[in-house]
Scaffold this active site. Sequence first.
Site, short mmCIF file in Angstrom:
data_model
loop_
_atom_site.label_atom_id
_atom_site.label_comp_id
_atom_site.label_asym_id
_atom_site.label_seq_id
_atom_site.Cartn_x
_atom_site.Cartn_y
_atom_site.Cartn_z
N SER A 78 -107.97 26.91 -79.83
CA SER A 78 -108.91 25.86 -79.95
C SER A 78 -109.95 26.06 -81.35
O SER A 78 -109.01 26.11 -82.24
CB SER A 78 -110.00 25.54 -78.68
OG SER A 78 -110.57 24.35 -78.85
N ASP B 136 -103.37 17.55 -73.22
CA ASP B 136 -104.60 17.88 -73.99
C ASP B 136 -104.77 16.78 -75.09
O ASP B 136 -103.69 16.63 -75.77
CB ASP B 136 -104.09 19.46 -74.90
CG ASP B 136 -105.19 19.67 -75.75
OD1 ASP B 136 -106.17 19.22 -75.85
OD2 ASP B 136 -105.13 20.63 -76.35
N HIS C 33 -105.90 21.39 -72.30
CA HIS C 33 -106.48 22.57 -73.41
C HIS C 33 -107.33 23.69 -72.66
O HIS C 33 -107.80 23.49 -71.65
CB HIS C 33 -107.57 21.51 -73.91
CG HIS C 33 -108.28 22.06 -75.26
ND1 HIS C 33 -107.42 21.96 -76.45
CD2 HIS C 33 -109.21 22.84 -75.28
CE1 HIS C 33 -108.37 22.56 -77.24
NE2 HIS C 33 -109.32 22.95 -76.49
#
Length: 316
Positions: A155, A251, A281
Amino acid sequence: MPVNPTIQFYLDQFKNQMSPTYEQMNPLELRRQEDEVLTRFQHKEHVHEVEDLDLSLPGRTLPIRIYRSGATTAPALVYYHGGGYVTGSIETHDAICRTLANEADCTVISVGYRLAPEHKFPAPVEDAYDALVWIGEHASELNVDASRLAVGGDSAGGTLATVSALITSERGGPSLVHQLLFYPVTGTEENLPLSLIDYATGYLLDEGLIRWFQQQYFNDENELTHPYASPILSDRLEQLPATTLLTAEYDPLRDVGRAYANKLISLGVPVTYKNYGGLIHGFTNYYAFVPEAKRAVKEAAHCLKTAFENQKNILG
């Protein structure tokens, strides 16, 4: 493919919890809650050695944690945790770093960079790159093979990893052989990607939370288009090392990651890209109890191990 049943159960539980609006959300309280949850449910593999150090950098001290898979000098992955630049820590990502060290047969060095809103853009970027430089300069002391360094992260940490790689091309080092990116935040060149529309709500990371993270991290909206925030806008992408980039089907950032992979490929950068069905995610946080997530992590580690082995063969 539907959302993985285990992850769907977690999402359903989350929906049933009372939560404040984003305007009411306290960054420090969110950080405390996420740290507590993510550290509590980790499955930590045994590694050969774990060592904590503090890096003395200009004007600040940063913690790092070193995971050694063996006693000999080894290649190293410098890893940056996710959390929207606001949450996450060395502790929350302890398990994934252990697994990557074992699976890739390397040393993993996790960097505890400064977080927003106390430290806004570009402070985490500066920490990520300066820590990488320090590690390269002290490789022999760390029992690390300086000729086989890689960067990685998930991320926001994936963004810091690839941005650090960009800065190495600008400043002449340290040399990197690979970047390992789990669902990174890479920015967009064109219209809003479909995944940001299709999965705007209901999959833990939603559009509102993304905007909230941006408000905590950036000083103003103009910074969103800086290459250190949106690396897809950089004019130096062709200088990046070989890349492994993984995304998740459900995601909102899926298409952003895919576009970045495609951009690198178009510029001649060797890329291994894969999108994993049924996952959301943050799936590296669930790899211990979601088989599909575990497979993704293992496949990523295999790509990293192969990159290290190839570099060793090249060097003879």
